[in-house]
Design an enzyme around this catalytic site. Structure first.
Site, PDB file in Angstrom:
ATOM      1  N   CYS A  87      -9.666  -3.252 -10.466  1.00  0.00           N
ATOM      2  CA  CYS A  87      -9.094  -2.116  -9.746  1.00  0.00           C
ATOM      3  C   CYS A  87      -7.744  -2.478  -9.139  1.00  0.00           C
ATOM      4  O   CYS A  87      -7.145  -1.677  -8.436  1.00  0.00           O
ATOM      5  CB  CYS A  87     -10.054  -1.605  -8.683  1.00  0.00           C
ATOM      6  SG  CYS A  87     -10.483  -2.857  -7.478  1.00  0.00           S
ATOM      7  N   GLU A  99     -11.159 -10.932  -5.351  1.00  0.00           N
ATOM      8  CA  GLU A  99      -9.736 -10.968  -5.000  1.00  0.00           C
ATOM      9  C   GLU A  99      -9.358 -12.267  -4.308  1.00  0.00           C
ATOM     10  O   GLU A  99      -8.211 -12.489  -3.967  1.00  0.00           O
ATOM     11  CB  GLU A  99      -9.341  -9.732  -4.172  1.00  0.00           C
ATOM     12  CG  GLU A  99     -10.253  -9.405  -3.025  1.00  0.00           C
ATOM     13  CD  GLU A  99      -9.964  -8.042  -2.393  1.00  0.00           C
ATOM     14  OE1 GLU A  99      -8.903  -7.458  -2.638  1.00  0.00           O
ATOM     15  OE2 GLU A  99     -10.822  -7.568  -1.627  1.00  0.00           O
ATOM     16  N   HIS A 132       0.798  -1.228   0.000  1.00  0.00           N
ATOM     17  CA  HIS A 132       0.000   0.000   0.000  1.00  0.00           C
ATOM     18  C   HIS A 132       0.828   1.275   0.000  1.00  0.00           C
ATOM     19  O   HIS A 132       0.371   2.316  -0.462  1.00  0.00           O
ATOM     20  CB  HIS A 132      -1.053  -0.042   1.104  1.00  0.00           C
ATOM     21  CG  HIS A 132      -2.193  -0.929   0.710  1.00  0.00           C
ATOM     22  ND1 HIS A 132      -2.237  -2.248   1.061  1.00  0.00           N
ATOM     23  CD2 HIS A 132      -3.245  -0.710  -0.102  1.00  0.00           C
ATOM     24  CE1 HIS A 132      -3.305  -2.794   0.508  1.00  0.00           C
ATOM     25  NE2 HIS A 132      -3.933  -1.891  -0.198  1.00  0.00           N
ATOM     26  N   ASP A 170      -4.558  -8.671  -4.625  1.00  0.00           N
ATOM     27  CA  ASP A 170      -4.737  -9.817  -3.737  1.00  0.00           C
ATOM     28  C   ASP A 170      -4.966 -11.105  -4.511  1.00  0.00           C
ATOM     29  O   ASP A 170      -4.451 -12.157  -4.135  1.00  0.00           O
ATOM     30  CB  ASP A 170      -5.909  -9.561  -2.782  1.00  0.00           C
ATOM     31  CG  ASP A 170      -5.490  -8.674  -1.620  1.00  0.00           C
ATOM     32  OD1 ASP A 170      -4.392  -8.904  -1.070  1.00  0.00           O
ATOM     33  OD2 ASP A 170      -6.237  -7.746  -1.264  1.00  0.00           O
TER      34      ASP A 170
HETATM   35  C1  PEP Z   1      -6.636  -5.526  -4.791  1.00  0.00           C
HETATM   36  O1  PEP Z   1      -6.481  -6.403  -3.945  1.00  0.00           O
HETATM   37  O2  PEP Z   1      -6.359  -5.677  -6.001  1.00  0.00           O
HETATM   38  C2  PEP Z   1      -7.147  -4.204  -4.412  1.00  0.00           C
HETATM   39  C3  PEP Z   1      -7.444  -3.305  -5.324  1.00  0.00           C
HETATM   40  O3  PEP Z   1      -7.281  -3.943  -3.086  1.00  0.00           O
HETATM   41  P1  PEP Z   1      -6.076  -3.551  -2.127  1.00  0.00           P
HETATM   42  O4  PEP Z   1      -4.870  -3.275  -2.998  1.00  0.00           O
HETATM   43  O5  PEP Z   1      -6.486  -2.341  -1.378  1.00  0.00           O
HETATM   44  O6  PEP Z   1      -5.919  -4.757  -1.295  1.00  0.00           O
HETATM   45 MG    MG Z   2      -7.313  -6.202  -1.976  1.00  0.00          MG
END
Ligand code: PEP
Ligand code: MG
Length: 572
Positions: free
Chosen positions: A503, A432, A190, A456
């Site tokens: 996403c 995910e 993140h 994920d």
């Molecule tokens: C993902 O897992 O692709 C996602 C968009 O969520 P995060 O990166 O916040 O886990």
């Molecule tokens: Mg995720």
């Protein structure tokens, strides 16, 4: 001496500035007996006084550069430091037990922390966290060790850290932090994702940057290729200044596409959305011509603060994003805490495998009040724009049903209170977890849309921690296994007349985009900084040809084969 390191390119761009080390200091000490307790009490009081003036300074700077909200935390620390009920017992401990100030401080504060943490009162638990922070500061002065104060940065720097937590990243002042480099982390940790939304060049997972760098040394961060140079030569600086200006020229070229729709060469329209973490990120979305917000990671609203945001605060944030997007779609994801995202004021159990544990929707089901507050705020905000709600980390159809039922309860409650709620909110899930991808045909009958969270999905499919650079070779977005899952999900959505978006970071990956277009993905949501280059790419691609390319990719054995296939096509 020049030293070059290789890491993972995490956020585009070049930065050249002095190193600022954001590393945890060593605050270990031994318990000793002291003869002159009066002198020891004085040493303790001096450390308290210096800590006080330092905190005052940090608070003033934080107020100016980060705003009143972020500065409040330092006011709380000052209150602790000036509290005689805490400070006097420490001095007494030194006098009565003839122990050094460090251990008196540790013992006495441990007692208070233990007491506050065991109380069933959120306010008191926050005080425990404040005492911990203040103790660290006083201890650093007793031991003559410097602790970094990122809020005090007032010149251009490259932040060097072992890892940056999302809340560290949230506190960085983008006017001064020109780049960052870490020892650990991957492209989808993140901190890397936040660097992209702040448009700060970053290289992560270098393994040893904190070991090799000294405070103030010049550093070049090449976020395009993942290179880092410590103490560069004049020639290297000149070379990278040129790369930097070429990149700026390239961006200016992409910028011309800002107000255009994203249409392939053969006239197929797809939507390019942006991933955001805060309402402030909207500036970047609009500047980069985002057609939607495809993922609003609401957990960032809960970070970098001392307590849960209230329903009202959340309502204001959601309303700001919805009205800021002026009727364009905004997909808001409900709270996804856990994994690498923690909250200082929420005591999470220490887990062996936090990414497989108590996170996201699982945590919301166990904390229904927390979830209900967020759902109410979202529903109230729904009248201000085009809201779509999605739930993270859904593994089973029953989980989706349960989340939907809780949303409906919150809606009924609001309507009974006479509060207006939009009745056109679409409801979707993140895909995910492989189980959800495999069962997408069943989910598609009940949801309005899917958004594929490849960050994920890849880690769970390949059993390779997204944060761990040691296994980053297994983190393979183009592996045919991943592509097949993605295709299954898109086909399952379309069969039921639903739309499928993505996403995860893969949606903005220039090698993946041709394949995703070919597989029929409807919406691509990415870091705002990737939108224009993706639009430029899609405009040059023929979707029918990409469908053939994708079919061929799905029949390959390895990720390398897929990359070679795409490269061959794009080179032609
Ligand atoms: C993902 O897992 O692709 C996602 C968009 O969520 P995060 O990166 O916040 O886990
Ligand atoms: Mg995720």
């Amino acid at each position: 001496m020049v030293k070059e390191l290789k890491g993972i390119a995490a956020s585009d761009g070049i930065a050249i500035a002095k190193a600022y080390l954001l590393v945890e200091p060593d605050l270990s000490f031994d318990k000793t007996e002291v003869a002159d307790t009066e002198a020891e009490v004085k040493r303790f009081q001096d450390a308290v006084a210096v800590s006080g003036s330092e905190l005052g300074k940090i608070r003033d700077i934080a107020k100016e550069s980060l705003g009143e909200d972020k500065a409040q935390i330092f006011d709380a620390h000052l209150l602790v430091l000036n509290d005689p009920e805490l400070i006097t017992p420490i001095s007494e401990n030194i006098t009565n037990n003839k122990v050094n100030a460090e251990s008196a401080l540790q013992e006495t504060t441990d007692m208070f922390i233990g007491m506050f943490e065991s109380m069933d009162n959120e306010y008191m638990r926050e005080r425990a966290a404040d005492i911990r922070d203040v103790r660290k500061r006083v201890l650093s002065h007793l031991l003559n060790v410097t602790i970094p104060n990122p809020a005090l940065i007032d010149e251009e720097v490259v932040v060097v850290a072992k890892d940056l937590t999302p809340s560290d990243t949230a506190q960085l002042n983008r006017n001064f932090v020109k780049g960052f480099v870490t020892d650990i982390g991957g492209r989808t940790s993140h901190s890397a994702i936040m660097a992209r939304s702040l448009e700060i060049p970053a290289v992560v997972g270098t393994g040893e940057i904190t070991h090799d760098t000294k405070e103030g040394q010049m550093i070049i961060v090449d976020g395009l290729e993942g290179n880092v140079i410590i103490d560069p030569t004049a020639d290297q600086i000149a070379h990278y200044e040129k790369v930097k200006s070429d990149f700026a020229a390239q961006q200016a070229e992409w910028n011309k596409l800002k107000n255009e729709a994203t249409v392939s060469k053969d006239g197929h329209h797809v939507e390019l959305g942006a991933n955001i973490g805060t309402p402030e990120d909207l500036t970047g979305v609009i500047a980069n011509g985002g057609e939607a917000v495809g993922l609003y990671r609401t957990e960032f609203l809960y970070m970098g603060r001392e307590n849960f945001p209230t329903e009202e605060e959340q309502y204001e944030a959601y309303k700001a994003v919805l009205s800021g997007m002026d009727g364009k779609a905004v997909v808001v994801r409900t709270l996804d805490i856990g994994g690498d995202k923690t909250l200082p004021y929420l005591d999470l159990p220490h887990e062996m495998n936090p990414f497989l544990g108590f996170r996201a929707i699982r945590l919301c089901f166990a904390n229904k009040d927390l979830f209900r507050t967020q759902l109410r705020a979202l529903l109230r905000a729904s009248v201000h724009g085009n809201l779509k709600i999605m739930f993270p980390m859904i593994a089973t159809v029953n989980e989706f049903r349960q989340a939907k039922a809780l949303l409906e309860d919150a809606k009924a409650e609001l309507l009974a209170e006479g509060v207006a709620v939009s009745d056109t909110i679409e409801l979707g899930i993140m895909i995910e977890i492989p189980a959800a991808a495999i069962l997408a045909d069943q989910f598609a009958k009940e949801v309005d849309f899917f958004s594929i969270g490849t960050n994920d999905l890849i880690q769970y499919t390949m059993a390779a921690d997204r944060m761990n650079e040691q296994v980053s070779y297994l983190y393979q977005p183009y592996n045919p296994s991943i592509l097949r899952l993605v295709k299954m999900v898109i086909d399952a959505a379309h069969k039921e007349g639903k739309w499928a978006g993505m996403c995860g970071e893969m949606a903005g990956d220039q090698t993946a985009v041709p394949l995703l277009l070919g597989m029929g993905l409807d919406e691509f949501s990415m870091s705002a900084s990737s939108i224009l280059k993706s639009r430029s790419l899609i405009k040059r691609l023929d979707r029918t040809e990409m469908a053939k390319l994708a079919d061929e990719a799905l029949q390959q054995a390895t990720e390398e084969d897929v990359v070679a296939l795409v490269n061959k096509y794009t080179a032609e």
